[in-house]
Motif scaffolding. Structure first.
Motif, PDB file in Angstrom:
ATOM      1  N   VAL A  20      -6.012  -9.451   4.528  1.00  0.00           N
ATOM      2  CA  VAL A  20      -5.745  -8.557   5.647  1.00  0.00           C
ATOM      3  C   VAL A  20      -5.376  -7.167   5.126  1.00  0.00           C
ATOM      4  O   VAL A  20      -5.569  -6.150   5.811  1.00  0.00           O
ATOM      5  CB  VAL A  20      -4.633  -9.140   6.570  1.00  0.00           C
ATOM      6  CG1 VAL A  20      -3.261  -9.097   5.924  1.00  0.00           C
ATOM      7  CG2 VAL A  20      -4.620  -8.445   7.934  1.00  0.00           C
ATOM      8  N   ILE A  21      -4.880  -7.084   3.902  1.00  0.00           N
ATOM      9  CA  ILE A  21      -4.521  -5.794   3.303  1.00  0.00           C
ATOM     10  C   ILE A  21      -5.745  -4.880   3.226  1.00  0.00           C
ATOM     11  O   ILE A  21      -5.617  -3.657   3.298  1.00  0.00           O
ATOM     12  CB  ILE A  21      -3.887  -5.998   1.895  1.00  0.00           C
ATOM     13  CG1 ILE A  21      -3.225  -4.708   1.410  1.00  0.00           C
ATOM     14  CG2 ILE A  21      -4.885  -6.535   0.900  1.00  0.00           C
ATOM     15  CD1 ILE A  21      -2.410  -4.900   0.116  1.00  0.00           C
ATOM     16  N   GLU A  22      -6.933  -5.482   3.108  1.00  0.00           N
ATOM     17  CA  GLU A  22      -8.151  -4.672   3.030  1.00  0.00           C
ATOM     18  C   GLU A  22      -8.389  -3.900   4.324  1.00  0.00           C
ATOM     19  O   GLU A  22      -8.936  -2.798   4.299  1.00  0.00           O
ATOM     20  CB  GLU A  22      -9.366  -5.554   2.703  1.00  0.00           C
ATOM     21  CG  GLU A  22      -9.352  -6.152   1.308  1.00  0.00           C
ATOM     22  CD  GLU A  22      -9.464  -5.080   0.203  1.00  0.00           C
ATOM     23  OE1 GLU A  22     -10.116  -4.047   0.444  1.00  0.00           O
ATOM     24  OE2 GLU A  22      -8.885  -5.298  -0.873  1.00  0.00           O
ATOM     25  N   ALA A  23      -7.974  -4.474   5.459  1.00  0.00           N
ATOM     26  CA  ALA A  23      -8.146  -3.772   6.740  1.00  0.00           C
ATOM     27  C   ALA A  23      -7.264  -2.528   6.759  1.00  0.00           C
ATOM     28  O   ALA A  23      -7.653  -1.481   7.294  1.00  0.00           O
ATOM     29  CB  ALA A  23      -7.790  -4.703   7.897  1.00  0.00           C
ATOM     30  N   LEU A  24      -6.087  -2.615   6.163  1.00  0.00           N
ATOM     31  CA  LEU A  24      -5.183  -1.458   6.107  1.00  0.00           C
ATOM     32  C   LEU A  24      -5.719  -0.399   5.152  1.00  0.00           C
ATOM     33  O   LEU A  24      -5.613   0.793   5.431  1.00  0.00           O
ATOM     34  CB  LEU A  24      -3.800  -1.904   5.618  1.00  0.00           C
ATOM     35  CG  LEU A  24      -2.900  -2.575   6.647  1.00  0.00           C
ATOM     36  CD1 LEU A  24      -1.683  -3.158   5.946  1.00  0.00           C
ATOM     37  CD2 LEU A  24      -2.469  -1.584   7.715  1.00  0.00           C
ATOM     38  N   LYS A  25      -6.307  -0.864   4.046  1.00  0.00           N
ATOM     39  CA  LYS A  25      -6.891   0.104   3.105  1.00  0.00           C
ATOM     40  C   LYS A  25      -7.993   0.887   3.811  1.00  0.00           C
ATOM     41  O   LYS A  25      -8.079   2.103   3.688  1.00  0.00           O
ATOM     42  CB  LYS A  25      -7.509  -0.621   1.900  1.00  0.00           C
ATOM     43  CG  LYS A  25      -6.514  -1.161   0.906  1.00  0.00           C
ATOM     44  CD  LYS A  25      -7.273  -1.774  -0.273  1.00  0.00           C
ATOM     45  CE  LYS A  25      -6.357  -2.626  -1.122  1.00  0.00           C
ATOM     46  NZ  LYS A  25      -7.070  -3.434  -2.130  1.00  0.00           N
ATOM     47  N   ALA A  26      -8.805   0.165   4.562  1.00  0.00           N
ATOM     48  CA  ALA A  26      -9.907   0.810   5.264  1.00  0.00           C
ATOM     49  C   ALA A  26      -9.374   1.802   6.289  1.00  0.00           C
ATOM     50  O   ALA A  26      -9.893   2.906   6.438  1.00  0.00           O
ATOM     51  CB  ALA A  26     -10.774  -0.246   5.931  1.00  0.00           C
ATOM     52  N   LYS A  27      -8.315   1.427   7.010  1.00  0.00           N
ATOM     53  CA  LYS A  27      -7.723   2.327   8.013  1.00  0.00           C
ATOM     54  C   LYS A  27      -7.218   3.599   7.338  1.00  0.00           C
ATOM     55  O   LYS A  27      -7.388   4.690   7.854  1.00  0.00           O
ATOM     56  CB  LYS A  27      -6.551   1.630   8.718  1.00  0.00           C
ATOM     57  CG  LYS A  27      -6.955   0.813   9.942  1.00  0.00           C
ATOM     58  CD  LYS A  27      -5.716   0.120  10.502  1.00  0.00           C
ATOM     59  CE  LYS A  27      -6.034  -0.632  11.772  1.00  0.00           C
ATOM     60  NZ  LYS A  27      -5.765   0.133  12.966  1.00  0.00           N
ATOM     61  N   SER A  28      -6.563   3.441   6.153  1.00  0.00           N
ATOM     62  CA  SER A  28      -6.025   4.604   5.447  1.00  0.00           C
ATOM     63  C   SER A  28      -7.172   5.521   5.029  1.00  0.00           C
ATOM     64  O   SER A  28      -7.070   6.743   5.137  1.00  0.00           O
ATOM     65  CB  SER A  28      -5.254   4.173   4.207  1.00  0.00           C
ATOM     66  OG  SER A  28      -4.247   3.265   4.577  1.00  0.00           O
ATOM     67  N   LEU A  61       0.828  -1.209   0.000  1.00  0.00           N
ATOM     68  CA  LEU A  61       0.000   0.000   0.000  1.00  0.00           C
ATOM     69  C   LEU A  61       0.859   1.255   0.000  1.00  0.00           C
ATOM     70  O   LEU A  61       0.556   2.234  -0.693  1.00  0.00           O
ATOM     71  CB  LEU A  61      -0.949  -0.012   1.208  1.00  0.00           C
ATOM     72  CG  LEU A  61      -2.032  -1.097   1.162  1.00  0.00           C
ATOM     73  CD1 LEU A  61      -2.935  -1.016   2.378  1.00  0.00           C
ATOM     74  CD2 LEU A  61      -2.862  -0.980  -0.120  1.00  0.00           C
ATOM     75  N   LEU A  62       1.960   1.216   0.776  1.00  0.00           N
ATOM     76  CA  LEU A  62       2.837   2.391   0.825  1.00  0.00           C
ATOM     77  C   LEU A  62       3.466   2.629  -0.550  1.00  0.00           C
ATOM     78  O   LEU A  62       3.523   3.776  -1.023  1.00  0.00           O
ATOM     79  CB  LEU A  62       3.920   2.200   1.896  1.00  0.00           C
ATOM     80  CG  LEU A  62       4.940   3.339   2.014  1.00  0.00           C
ATOM     81  CD1 LEU A  62       4.240   4.674   2.340  1.00  0.00           C
ATOM     82  CD2 LEU A  62       5.989   3.027   3.077  1.00  0.00           C
ATOM     83  N   SER A  63       3.903   1.559  -1.208  1.00  0.00           N
ATOM     84  CA  SER A  63       4.541   1.738  -2.523  1.00  0.00           C
ATOM     85  C   SER A  63       3.572   2.419  -3.487  1.00  0.00           C
ATOM     86  O   SER A  63       3.942   3.335  -4.211  1.00  0.00           O
ATOM     87  CB  SER A  63       5.030   0.389  -3.072  1.00  0.00           C
ATOM     88  OG  SER A  63       3.943  -0.423  -3.436  1.00  0.00           O
ATOM     89  N   LYS A  64       2.320   1.971  -3.449  1.00  0.00           N
ATOM     90  CA  LYS A  64       1.333   2.548  -4.363  1.00  0.00           C
ATOM     91  C   LYS A  64       1.089   4.027  -4.038  1.00  0.00           C
ATOM     92  O   LYS A  64       1.018   4.870  -4.926  1.00  0.00           O
ATOM     93  CB  LYS A  64       0.031   1.758  -4.261  1.00  0.00           C
ATOM     94  CG  LYS A  64      -0.956   2.135  -5.328  1.00  0.00           C
ATOM     95  CD  LYS A  64      -2.079   1.142  -5.461  1.00  0.00           C
ATOM     96  CE  LYS A  64      -3.027   1.602  -6.565  1.00  0.00           C
ATOM     97  NZ  LYS A  64      -4.389   1.217  -6.333  1.00  0.00           N
TER      98      LYS A  64
END
Ligand code: NDP
Ligand code: SSN
Length: 283
Positions: free
Chosen positions: A271-279, A180-183
């Motif tokens: 689990v990446i979706e949880a980070l997307k939601a947090k962002s 996510l950070l790279s993107k």
């Protein structure tokens, strides 16, 4: 996981009897020539060795010790091999009950997911007080897996499995942050996957799951709910010996958020979706 394992035993010519809570999942094996019995008790009563592959400690205890459970069909000369990922206390408790019937018990959790299970390439982390069952089921473990480690006392197999999956859960959470950070800084996450694959932190898990994570696809190999269960159990193990595990604790929180978003049955890479939601929340 139980399905490809049963299939490999049948294909290898073993005399296999199956049971599953949802009976329809047994139908393909019955078509392949397996016998069906209507309860874990019936399976245990009719087989020399019974293998169990269950979701979590609660189901492992229920199938072994509950009504019409394995225990009622156990006795001298028989063996019970539990492949489910559970905590050491659960494994020891089931061991105690099985041994009390005169039967033998083997704790045998596995590393390796759906594809290795299909290919007979699992890694067995076995442990038992009594080695004779390990030796007698070795030919069957060799059909299902590519390697096996005998770890001694019951509880050691569960502990090894939880440590491995604790590392895996944290690795996946960290990889998700990196993608996510790279993107977000304008890089192509597909290129990140390639770069990671070339270097010291390369891992089959990143190469296999990275490309689909970039596309937000999470075909289930290892359900996210089970990864969170394993982190929860690993944190309990760490607490029991006063070992600090702050990274795993943070990862566990992320998987809990993912579960709350309804991702329990997706692959754990979701689990990446949880980070997307947090962002999104903090944007
Ligand atoms: N998937 C993977 O990559 C790996 C998983 N594991 C571990 O293996 C175990 C199984 O994983 P997996 O096959 O992916 O999980 P699934 O969720 O696909 O299968 C779970 C199995 O447990 C049964 N079950 C659940 N609750 C009960 C209950 N209360 N009573 C009786 N049966 C029950 C289910 O029956 P039903 O069909 O009726 O729902 C099903 O057969 C877990 O402990 C997991 O952590 C270990 C290594 C790899
Ligand atoms: O418990 C699940 C492990 C999955 C894997 O080892 O790839």
């Amino acid at each position: 996981m139980g399905s490809p394992m049963a299939q490999n035993l049948i294909k290898a010519g073993c005399d296999v009897t199956v049971w599953n809570r949802t009976k329809s999942k047994c139908d393909p094996f019955i078509s392949l020539g397996a016998k069906y019995r209507s309860s874990p008790e019936e399976v245990a009563a009719n087989c020399d060795v019974t293998f169990a592959m269950l979701a979590d400690p609660e189901s492992a205890i229920d199938v072994a010790c509950g009504k019409n459970g394995v225990l009622s069909g156990m006795g001298p000369g028989k063996g019970y091999v539990d492949i489910s990922t559970v905590d050491g206390a659960t494994s020891k408790m089931i061991n105690g009950h099985i041994k009390a019937t005169g039967a033998l018990f083997l704790e045998a959790p596995v590393s390796g997911s759906k594809k290795p299970a299909e290919d007979g390439q699992l890694i067995f982390l076995t442990a038992a007080g009594d080695r004779s069952l390990y030796d007698s089921v070795a030919p069957l473990l060799n059909i299902l897996g590519k390697s096996r480690f005998y770890l001694g006392e019951v509880g050691n197999g569960a502990a090894m499995k939880l440590v491995v999956n604790m590392i895996m859960g944290s690795m996946m959470a960290s990889f998700s942050e990196g993608l996510l950070l790279s993107k977000k800084v304008g890089l192509d996450p597909n290129v990140l996957v390639e770069v990671v694959a070339q270097g010291a932190i390369s891992a089959p898990m990143y190469s296999v799951k990275g490309p689909s994570m970039v596309k937000s696809h999470y075909p289930t190999a290892f359900p996210l709910k089970h990864q969170q269960k394993d982190l929860r159990l690993a944190l309990g193990l760490a607490e029991s010996v006063s070992q600090s595990t702050p990274i795993a604790a943070a990862a566990n929180e992320l998987y809990k958020v993912a579960k709350a978003y309804g991702l329990s049955d997706e692959d754990f890479s979701a689990v990446i979706e949880a980070l997307k939601a947090k962002s999104d929340d903090s944007a």
